[in-house]
Design a protein around this motif. Structure first.
Motif, PDB file in Angstrom:
ATOM      1  N   LEU A 284      -6.054   6.199   6.373  1.00 25.34           N
ATOM      2  CA  LEU A 284      -5.739   4.924   5.718  1.00 25.34           C
ATOM      3  C   LEU A 284      -4.957   4.034   6.669  1.00 25.34           C
ATOM      4  CD1 LEU A 284      -4.637   5.832   2.060  1.00 25.34           C
ATOM      5  CD2 LEU A 284      -6.927   5.462   2.969  1.00 25.34           C
TER       6      LEU A 284
ATOM      7  N   ILE B 196      -4.544  -7.712   6.810  1.00 23.39           N
ATOM      8  CA  ILE B 196      -5.041  -6.341   6.851  1.00 23.39           C
ATOM      9  C   ILE B 196      -6.558  -6.408   6.732  1.00 23.39           C
ATOM     10  CG2 ILE B 196      -5.300  -4.321   5.354  1.00 23.39           C
ATOM     11  CD1 ILE B 196      -2.404  -4.093   5.117  1.00 23.39           C
ATOM     12  N   ARG B 197      -7.241  -5.552   7.474  1.00 23.17           N
ATOM     13  CA  ARG B 197      -8.699  -5.403   7.310  1.00 23.17           C
ATOM     14  C   ARG B 197      -8.969  -3.946   7.008  1.00 23.17           C
ATOM     15  NH1 ARG B 197     -10.884  -9.686  10.977  1.00 23.17           N
ATOM     16  NH2 ARG B 197      -9.691 -11.407  10.095  1.00 23.17           N
ATOM     17  N   TRP B 198      -9.621  -3.705   5.886  1.00 24.97           N
ATOM     18  CA  TRP B 198      -9.981  -2.345   5.500  1.00 24.97           C
ATOM     19  C   TRP B 198     -11.428  -2.057   5.861  1.00 24.97           C
ATOM     20  CZ3 TRP B 198      -6.667   1.121   3.418  1.00 24.97           C
ATOM     21  CH2 TRP B 198      -5.482   0.637   2.862  1.00 24.97           C
TER      22      TRP B 198
ATOM     23  N   SER C  96      -6.976   3.160  10.076  1.00 25.60           N
ATOM     24  CA  SER C  96      -8.070   2.193   9.907  1.00 25.60           C
ATOM     25  C   SER C  96      -7.536   0.767   9.940  1.00 25.60           C
ATOM     26  CB  SER C  96      -8.773   2.388   8.558  1.00 25.60           C
ATOM     27  OG  SER C  96      -9.257   3.681   8.436  1.00 25.60           O
ATOM     28  N   VAL C  97      -6.499   0.514   9.156  1.00 27.62           N
ATOM     29  CA  VAL C  97      -5.997  -0.860   9.104  1.00 27.62           C
ATOM     30  C   VAL C  97      -5.303  -1.215  10.411  1.00 27.62           C
ATOM     31  CG1 VAL C  97      -5.841  -0.866   6.596  1.00 27.62           C
ATOM     32  CG2 VAL C  97      -3.843  -0.237   7.922  1.00 27.62           C
TER      33      VAL C  97
ATOM     34  N   SER D 110      -7.283   3.385  -2.548  1.00 26.58           N
ATOM     35  CA  SER D 110      -7.917   3.614  -1.243  1.00 26.58           C
ATOM     36  C   SER D 110      -8.060   5.101  -0.966  1.00 26.58           C
ATOM     37  CB  SER D 110      -7.092   2.965  -0.128  1.00 26.58           C
ATOM     38  OG  SER D 110      -7.210   1.575  -0.190  1.00 26.58           O
TER      39      SER D 110
ATOM     40  N   ASN E 148     -13.962  -9.333   6.583  1.00 24.50           N
ATOM     41  CA  ASN E 148     -14.543  -8.526   7.656  1.00 24.50           C
ATOM     42  C   ASN E 148     -15.448  -9.349   8.564  1.00 24.50           C
ATOM     43  OD1 ASN E 148     -13.654  -6.701   5.476  1.00 24.50           O
ATOM     44  ND2 ASN E 148     -14.310  -5.112   6.898  1.00 24.50           N
TER      45      ASN E 148
ATOM     46  N   ILE F  98       0.838  -1.208   0.000  1.00 26.24           N
ATOM     47  CA  ILE F  98       0.000   0.000   0.000  1.00 26.24           C
ATOM     48  C   ILE F  98       0.865   1.247   0.000  1.00 26.24           C
ATOM     49  CG2 ILE F  98      -1.756   1.268   1.314  1.00 26.24           C
ATOM     50  CD1 ILE F  98      -2.692  -1.439   0.172  1.00 26.24           C
TER      51      ILE F  98
ATOM     52  N   ALA G 251     -11.318  -0.136   0.828  1.00 23.71           N
ATOM     53  CA  ALA G 251     -10.350  -1.166   0.424  1.00 23.71           C
ATOM     54  C   ALA G 251      -9.903  -0.877  -1.013  1.00 23.71           C
ATOM     55  CB  ALA G 251     -10.996  -2.542   0.503  1.00 23.71           C
TER      56      ALA G 251
END
Lengths: 406, 406
Positions: free
Chosen positions: B280, B293-295, B283-284, B31, B384, B13, B300
């Motif tokens: 960004l 990683i969870r967006w 959040s992760v 993103s 998620n 990222i 995402a």
């Protein structure tokens, strides 16, 4: 549908803060974002990917390539609190090449890489002039490509040029592509895209027969090198530049990939700029008249401006019609969120029309005297066609829907 | 539908260029642009207009307000070739106030003005750390409001806070709003928005009953000032900050308007920041696990990743199914242009799945062994929901369409 409150017209498109430093107003940002979308679409169509490099590039990288010295006093540099040097980047060959050099396992299968960004760039012009045309801070699209062979780099170069052609064709501003000088960027060959204009700073030599041409800096004869016909000289505003770089940056900064035979090879690079904020200014310069701005339709701040009658005037009963029209036109797909209603109550229709022409909304619809009749009539000013007609509401919609198809 | 060639996953990222300076990769930019769109939508919904101020602000303006001195060594400054001072702006109170002061005929009828931008900002941190959370160059949304009275400024302040609430609710990351210190920005009062997190640098005191709270910097007691209940201490990552400024900047820089009685009055200001690149990372940080990683779903880089079998493997016949699925899912409205196909031929399904989890695509669809059966089955990893299920194609589409509704 948006309402033209908050002095949008009076702010104009751009306002100077300091010499060569400009604020893009809300109208200016709308145009900029429309242009960015066109560029994004066409570059993604040919497989380019968008990233964002820092504005500050480590001075060491520029020292390694020699450009810290060679760029001269247009280069803005800064020292941080630890006395480390940085460049306020005018372009990002060093940064992107260092980025690609840092990719751990780049192989021939992953090439070509086509990476671009659309960000603020800096150049300390000794005499900033012509507004956005030659500012010290400007928005530029810069694309960098990485290939495995010279032949593949040529193919990529040609592919990017097709995207550039499409971008300028969509803008519908007359343009020429000429052979350019490689200058301080360097490389094997380069082309420039110009909007022909008497206020352009470049002299171009264009063949009168086959339309190929060169920047006069590098043209040595007055006959076309391709077909032998006489060339004519014209002035142009440079709006884009492409370079086939070879290994000038990739060699020195170690942008390598694993070739098919397993050896480590140096990437063949290209770089490609488009002056985004410059195109905004150059377009209206080329298309405009003394009293009216003319935008390329696709990048006007709003496509349609509906001018409502002044409050308290005889036409007040037509105010509702103005709201109705603005709302209905906003339902036509290409005009969605692209209609602005000037319903300021204390400004006359005449003044609002004059302001709207000065901003250059391509379609200005005046709801005035004739709009209170049993069969209401409205005036449509089509700035790009240079026409002004009186229509019924049904005729107006027919006209707008028809124009969308063209 | 996009193909995951060109080592997108491997780039990640974000990548560091120099201390505190980062490149957002193509995934990172996707993103970022999704988050920008959410912020644009919500701010425009409450009548804000987007502009773009120069990154460089004249040093004189900062000297006039006293912040040239008071900001200290985090302020990056530069001299141009004519030895004029400029600030690499960390924030734009001076620039926007000077801009509004330059509007020729500002009247009470045109207020409130709500002007914002989303651009790169600079802060020369002594120790840049936690990646994008505390960089030296970062993307920030900064909004400035101008009102005619203190009461109107309060109303505008509350209106902007409703937009902030909607932005964070849409992101669906747990957040708290607390009373903050006005610090070097100054003004009458301020609030901060935080993502609660053990790695947060701020200590917050939150009421265990009514959920109101303050930054511990300014909280003096351990009981809630609103309801008297005990407060608990927690750490937070600050992602947004709002200030009711009063006339601190407008007075000294002459941002005036014509009041109803014809007199010239000083604008009442507010300023409101959102740390775009910081969100960004935050959040992760808040949502992620050690291995994945969870967006927030809405930001995402891609919502759906379809993992195709390796070429030459036993599942090769299922490659077509993977292409079919990616194309079909791309036709479902909210997933349009938001599906990526990993059809790299020389990488195993297992490795591709691991990489996809590391990037954090919310829905990962694995077309593998069971996909060559007479009734093909695919694996759906819903990151998620933390679930992994085997579905027929029909079931898969039902699941995705259902999830869209929620």
């Amino acid at each position: 549908m948006n309402q033209l409150q908050k002095l949008l017209n009076e702010m104009g498109i751009v306002r100077q803060n300091s010499p060569g430093l400009f604020t893009l107003t809300p109208l200016g940002v709308r145009s900029l974002e429309k242009l960015v979308k066109i560029v994004d679409d066409e570059l993604k169509y040919v497989g380019c990917q968008k990233l964002q490099l820092p504005i500050l590039t480590a001075g060491n990288l520029w020292k390694t390539t020699g450009r810290w010295e060679s760029t001269g006093s247009e280069l803005l540099t800064i020292k941080d609190r630890h006395a480390r040097d940085y460049v306020l980047s005018p372009t990002h060959e060093e940064a992107i090449t260092d980025f690609v050099a840092s990719l751990p396992q780049l192989t021939h299968k992953q090439l070509p890489l086509k990476l671009y960004q659309i960000t603020s760039k800096f150049r300390d012009e000794i005499k900033p002039r012509f507004g956005l045309l030659r500012g010290r801070e400007f928005t530029m699209k810069d694309l960098y490509t990485f290939d495995k062979t010279v032949e593949a780099a040529h193919e990529t170069y040609d592919l990017i040029c097709t995207a550039y052609n499409r971008i300028f064709q969509r803008l519908n501003v007359p343009f020429v592509k000429v052979v350019g000088s490689t200058g301080n960027i360097g490389g094997l060959s380069s082309h420039e895209y110009h909007f022909p204009s008497s206020i352009g700073e470049d002299d171009l030599k264009i063949c009168s027969a086959c339309n190929s041409g060169s920047n006069a800096e590098i043209a040595t004869t007055d006959v076309c090198s391709k077909c032998g016909s006489p060339v004519k000289q014209t002035k142009g505003i440079e709006v884009a530049h492409t370079f086939l770089l070879g290994t000038k940056y990739s060699q020195i900064l170690n942008a390598l990939f694993s070739a098919e035979d397993g050896s480590r090879s140096v990437c063949q690079m290209g770089c490609y700029g488009i002056g985004i904020s410059r195109i905004l200014a150059a377009s209206v310069e080329v298309l405009g008249t003394d009293s009216e701005i003319r935008w390329p339709k696709l990048i006007a701040p709003y496509s349609v401006c509906v001018v409502a009658p002044k409050g308290g005037s005889k036409e007040e009963s037509a105010i509702q019609l103005a709201h109705f029209l603005a709302n209905q036109i906003d339902q036509i797909q290409p005009f969605m969120q692209d209609v602005i209603l000037d319903d300021r109550m204390t400004t006359t229709v005449g003044k609002k029309l004059m302001e709207a022409k000065r901003v250059g909304y391509p379609y200005i619809i005046v709801v005035g005297k004739k709009s209170s009749q049993p069969v209401p009539l409205v005036e449509l000013h089509d700035l790009n066609q240079n026409t002004q007609n009186v229509y019924t509401v049904a005729e107006l919609f027919d006209y707008l829907k028809q124009t969308v198809k063209n």
